[in-house]
Design an enzyme around this catalytic site. Structure first.
Site, PDB file in Angstrom:
ATOM      1  N   LYS A   1      -5.220   5.100  10.448  1.00 27.90           N
ATOM      2  CA  LYS A   1      -4.357   4.238   9.976  1.00 27.90           C
ATOM      3  C   LYS A   1      -4.538   3.540   8.870  1.00 27.90           C
ATOM      4  CE  LYS A   1      -2.081   0.500  12.387  1.00 27.90           C
ATOM      5  NZ  LYS A   1      -0.758   0.335  12.319  1.00 27.90           N
TER       6      LYS A   1
ATOM      7  N   HIS B   1       0.789  -1.028   0.081  1.00 24.17           N
ATOM      8  CA  HIS B   1      -0.087  -0.068   0.012  1.00 24.17           C
ATOM      9  C   HIS B   1       0.879   1.215   0.087  1.00 24.17           C
ATOM     10  CE1 HIS B   1       0.725   0.573   4.344  1.00 24.17           C
ATOM     11  NE2 HIS B   1       0.010  -0.522   4.768  1.00 24.17           N
TER      12      HIS B   1
ATOM     13  N   CYS C   1       2.481  -8.739  15.184  1.00 26.24           N
ATOM     14  CA  CYS C   1       3.756  -8.038  15.257  1.00 26.24           C
ATOM     15  C   CYS C   1       5.052  -8.795  15.293  1.00 26.24           C
ATOM     16  CB  CYS C   1       3.908  -7.291  16.729  1.00 26.24           C
ATOM     17  SG  CYS C   1       2.662  -5.883  16.989  1.00 26.24           S
TER      18      CYS C   1
ATOM     19  N   CYS D   1      -3.571  -6.171  21.211  1.00 28.94           N
ATOM     20  CA  CYS D   1      -2.480  -5.429  20.613  1.00 28.94           C
ATOM     21  C   CYS D   1      -3.230  -4.105  19.981  1.00 28.94           C
ATOM     22  CB  CYS D   1      -1.842  -6.388  19.546  1.00 28.94           C
ATOM     23  SG  CYS D   1      -0.796  -5.462  18.653  1.00 28.94           S
TER      24      CYS D   1
ATOM     25  N   HIS E   1      -2.935  -4.064  16.153  1.00 24.65           N
ATOM     26  CA  HIS E   1      -3.500  -5.206  15.285  1.00 24.65           C
ATOM     27  C   HIS E   1      -4.829  -5.455  15.915  1.00 24.65           C
ATOM     28  CE1 HIS E   1       0.653  -5.919  14.100  1.00 24.65           C
ATOM     29  NE2 HIS E   1       0.056  -6.104  13.029  1.00 24.65           N
TER      30      HIS E   1
ATOM     31  N   CYS F   1       1.996 -11.647  19.956  1.00 24.02           N
ATOM     32  CA  CYS F   1       1.083 -11.154  19.043  1.00 24.02           C
ATOM     33  C   CYS F   1       1.865 -11.686  17.741  1.00 24.02           C
ATOM     34  CB  CYS F   1       1.132  -9.478  19.198  1.00 24.02           C
ATOM     35  SG  CYS F   1       0.370  -8.846  17.617  1.00 24.02           S
TER      36      CYS F   1
ATOM     37  N   HIS G   1       4.164   1.354   2.102  1.00 23.42           N
ATOM     38  CA  HIS G   1       5.249   0.737   1.702  1.00 23.42           C
ATOM     39  C   HIS G   1       5.918   1.426   0.510  1.00 23.42           C
ATOM     40  CE1 HIS G   1       2.338  -2.501   3.085  1.00 23.42           C
ATOM     41  NE2 HIS G   1       3.494  -2.409   3.979  1.00 23.42           N
TER      42      HIS G   1
ATOM     43  N   LYS H   1      -5.311  -2.947   6.302  1.00 19.65           N
ATOM     44  CA  LYS H   1      -5.922  -3.963   5.423  1.00 19.65           C
ATOM     45  C   LYS H   1      -7.398  -3.924   6.095  1.00 19.65           C
ATOM     46  CE  LYS H   1      -4.611  -7.798   2.752  1.00 19.65           C
ATOM     47  NZ  LYS H   1      -3.995  -9.097   2.656  1.00 19.65           N
TER      48      LYS H   1
HETATM   49  N1  MSP Z   1       9.139  -7.433   7.998  1.00 20.66           N
HETATM   50  C1  MSP Z   1       9.225  -6.408   8.901  1.00 20.66           C
HETATM   51  C2  MSP Z   1      10.430  -5.508   8.619  1.00 20.66           C
HETATM   52  C3  MSP Z   1      11.696  -6.404   8.686  1.00 20.66           C
HETATM   53  S1  MSP Z   1      12.957  -5.533   8.317  1.00 20.66           S
HETATM   54  C4  MSP Z   1      14.348  -6.496   8.713  1.00 20.66           C
HETATM   55  C5  MSP Z   1       8.087  -5.503   8.599  1.00 20.66           C
HETATM   56  N2  MSP Z   1       7.317  -5.508   7.402  1.00 20.66           N
HETATM   57  S2  MSP Z   1       5.947  -4.457   7.130  1.00 20.66           S
HETATM   58  O1  MSP Z   1       5.458  -4.951   5.828  1.00 20.66           O
HETATM   59  O2  MSP Z   1       5.050  -4.334   8.296  1.00 20.66           O
HETATM   60  O3  MSP Z   1       6.698  -3.016   6.727  1.00 20.66           O
HETATM   61  C6  MSP Z   1       6.679  -2.186   7.872  1.00 20.66           C
HETATM   62  C7  MSP Z   1       7.443  -0.929   7.272  1.00 20.66           C
HETATM   63  O4  MSP Z   1       6.470  -0.635   6.061  1.00 20.66           O
HETATM   64  C8  MSP Z   1       7.532   0.400   7.965  1.00 20.66           C
HETATM   65  O5  MSP Z   1       8.617   0.305   8.767  1.00 20.66           O
HETATM   66  C9  MSP Z   1       7.795   1.426   6.808  1.00 20.66           C
HETATM   67  O6  MSP Z   1       8.672   1.481   6.018  1.00 20.66           O
HETATM   68  C10 MSP Z   1       6.541   0.771   5.911  1.00 20.66           C
HETATM   69  N3  MSP Z   1       5.152   1.238   6.131  1.00 20.66           N
HETATM   70  C11 MSP Z   1       3.978   0.579   6.538  1.00 20.66           C
HETATM   71  N4  MSP Z   1       2.881   1.134   6.627  1.00 20.66           N
HETATM   72  C12 MSP Z   1       3.284   2.588   6.520  1.00 20.66           C
HETATM   73  C13 MSP Z   1       2.831   3.665   6.926  1.00 20.66           C
HETATM   74  N5  MSP Z   1       1.325   3.730   7.084  1.00 20.66           N
HETATM   75  N6  MSP Z   1       3.376   4.905   6.828  1.00 20.66           N
HETATM   76  C14 MSP Z   1       4.791   4.990   6.527  1.00 20.66           C
HETATM   77  N7  MSP Z   1       5.453   3.845   6.262  1.00 20.66           N
HETATM   78  C15 MSP Z   1       4.788   2.518   6.497  1.00 20.66           C
HETATM   79  O7  MSP Z   1       7.696  -4.721   9.570  1.00 20.66           O
END
Ligand code: MSP
Length: 503
Positions: free
Chosen positions: A290, A17, A128, A142, A145, A125, A20, A293
């Protein structure tokens, strides 16, 4: 000098999304800027595939975990490609090279005496992939989540994080810019100063993961596997070298502790240097909520790219909030910036400039005037100021400075009024000069913007019949070469009449 940058590796069981895309695009802007400065860059992104959730969902769908991740990885590979992120490698934690490296890495920690066996019991969780204390829960759930954690009790291998408290504090004290922005560094440092608890690096009840080398009945805890990707990639990815270590990590605040506390300690234990720097950015919220999904308010970056093109999405990401802060974003805000800034400030400027050169000078741009013009100082300020901002990872601040310059060019059109000069044959030299200043200013802006808007920068340079070399030394006044055959440019950012359906 090398500039090795990573994004987090995203959980493959979700779908990409705008959050990312935010990290991947900002990372790419940083890397492209450093490449412009002639540095050797390496940009790594990828996916985290050994989460417990993956195995659960795969089973529900009657697939093996590997079959399942092979299916869902497709949309994740598409993300960097479609946002024009110039990545060097897309890592998967199921890569053989990664798995082998994780085993070596964990073995080093074990050999160093930092691993011991103990029973772990606690609330876990799955969202997380972390244990939670009662205090962290809201109504027993949590907060991130919205689900109640599960009770987990098993014999695990533990990492002696507590033994690294002093070394970590020393690291933070010696390197004030180890973690940026400063308030995030303070957050991490106080967490360390508050006392560190050892954490479990293995799972006994799971089979989906990297086997623990000295106890193959257990697999590595997903974070002890995932964090290592930043280093493992350098051992087997094409064109990578272990010499690129230490890395610079880009991430959001949700995973600060894993990156700013656990990871440096694991590295120290395994005998590696800690990361060079970490930048922790904020969270985007969509329409004040926030992005999640389950809330259904995910803005698909690929839909936005389809509708508006990739550069407007990149521009918006870099501009929408001060980099490092949280921010509320809306689709309306996106459209508004598209019209006002991209279509009007930049697009119209190119259309007007090329149209005037075509009309008043038959498409011929005369060479630079002998005396530097009024825009020379502004270009000099960009050349100095932008790299300084990027050294602070200030992606949004640098763009604001470039945009001030674009606005300055627009004022220059109004001040010099080339259409009036064109009416007076005696003022031909003034007209040439005014047109040169505008063309040169646009060339400077294009190169300065090329980390953000790579495709647009090229189109501007092509329209002005200028070389496509975006080396930073060319962000300098007066390097525009004489040219002919300049024609009125097509709009860079056409008007979009239909409201987008992306949300
Ligand atoms: N798999 C772990 C990370 C392991 S790194 C060794 C993880 N994955 S995640 O799919 O949840 O990705 C989290 C990251 O996605 C956040 O740290 C950020 O970089 C990005 N983001 C996810 N949602 C976001 C927002 N709503 N806003 C900004 N960044 C976001 O955690």
């Amino acid at each position: 000098m090398s500039f090795y940058l990573t994004t987090p590796i995203y959980y493959v069981n979700s779908t990409p999304h705008i959050g990312h895309a935010y990290t991947t695009i900002d990372g790419d802007i940083l890397v492209r800027h450093h490449r412009q400065r002639g540095e050797r860059t390496y940009f790594l992104t990828g996916v985290d595939e050994h989460a417990d959730k993956v195995a659960r969902v795969a089973t529900e769908q009657g697939l093996t975990p590997q079959q399942y991740v092979d299916e869902v990885v497709v949309s994740w590979r598409e993300l960097p490609a479609r946002v024009n992120a110039s990545i060097d490698y897309f890592i998967r934690t199921t890569d053989d090279g990664h798995k082998a490296f994780v085993q070596e890495f964990l073995q080093k920690i074990y050999n160093n005496g930092d691993v011991y066996q103990d029973v772990y019991a606690g609330l876990y969780c799955v969202g997380c992939e972390a244990f939670k204390t009662e205090a962290e829960l809201v109504d027993g759930k949590c907060p991130d989540h919205g689900v109640a954690p599960e009770w987990l009790e098993e014999k695990n291998w533990f990492f002696r994080l507590s033994a690294y408290q002093e070394q970590l504090l020393q690291l933070y004290d010696e390197r004030p810019d180890f973690v940026l922005p400063a308030f995030r560094s303070n957050e991490a440092r106080s967490f360390i100063a508050g006392g560190l608890r050892d954490f479990s690096i293995s799972r006994a009840t799971q089979t989906w993961g990297v086997p623990i080398p000295w106890d193959p009945d257990q697999v590595a805890y997903v974070w002890a596997d995932a964090l290592v990707n930043y280093l493992s990639a350098l051992s087997y990815a094409p064109d990578a070298e272990l010499e690129f270590w230490p890395a610079r990590h880009l991430l959001a605040k949700d995973i600060l502790r894993f990156h700013c506390v656990y990871w440096p300690a694991l590295l120290l234990s395994a005998g590696y240097e800690p990361p060079r720097q970490l930048f922790v950015h904020g969270y985007l919220n969509l329409d004040n909520r926030k992005i999640s999904k389950s809330l259904g308010n995910v803005l698909d970056p690929l839909d936005l790219v389809d509708e508006y093109g990739v550069d407007p999405v990149r521009f918006w990401v870099a501009r929408v909030v001060p980099f490092g802060q949280d921010g509320d974003v809306t689709l309306e805000g996106f459209r508004e910036r598209y019209e006002r800034e991209l279509a009007n400030d930049l697009g119209n400027l190119l259309s007007r400039t090329t149209a005037m050169i075509a009309r008043y000078r038959d498409g011929v741009l005369t060479p630079a005037p002998d005396e530097p013009g009024e825009l020379a100082a502004a270009a000099g300020a960009l050349q100095e100021g932008i790299p300084a901002a990027f050294d602070r990872w200030d992606v949004s601040g640098a763009l604001e400075t470039i945009w001030d310059y674009v606005r300055r060019l627009n004022r220059h059109v109004e001040q010099t009024k080339p259409w009036e000069l064109a009416k007076d044959p005696e003022r031909g030299a003034d007209l040439d000069r005014a047109l040169y200043e505008l063309a040169d200013g646009l060339r400077v802006a294009a190169i300065a913007l090329s980390a953000y808007l790579p495709g647009t920068a090229e189109r501007i340079l092509e329209a002005l019949k200028q070389p496509l070399d975006v080396g930073w030394e060319n962000v300098a006044y007066g390097r525009t070469t004489a040219a002919s055959g300049i024609e009125p440019a097509q709009p860079l950012f056409p008007r979009i009449d239909e409201p987008a359906t992306a949300a």
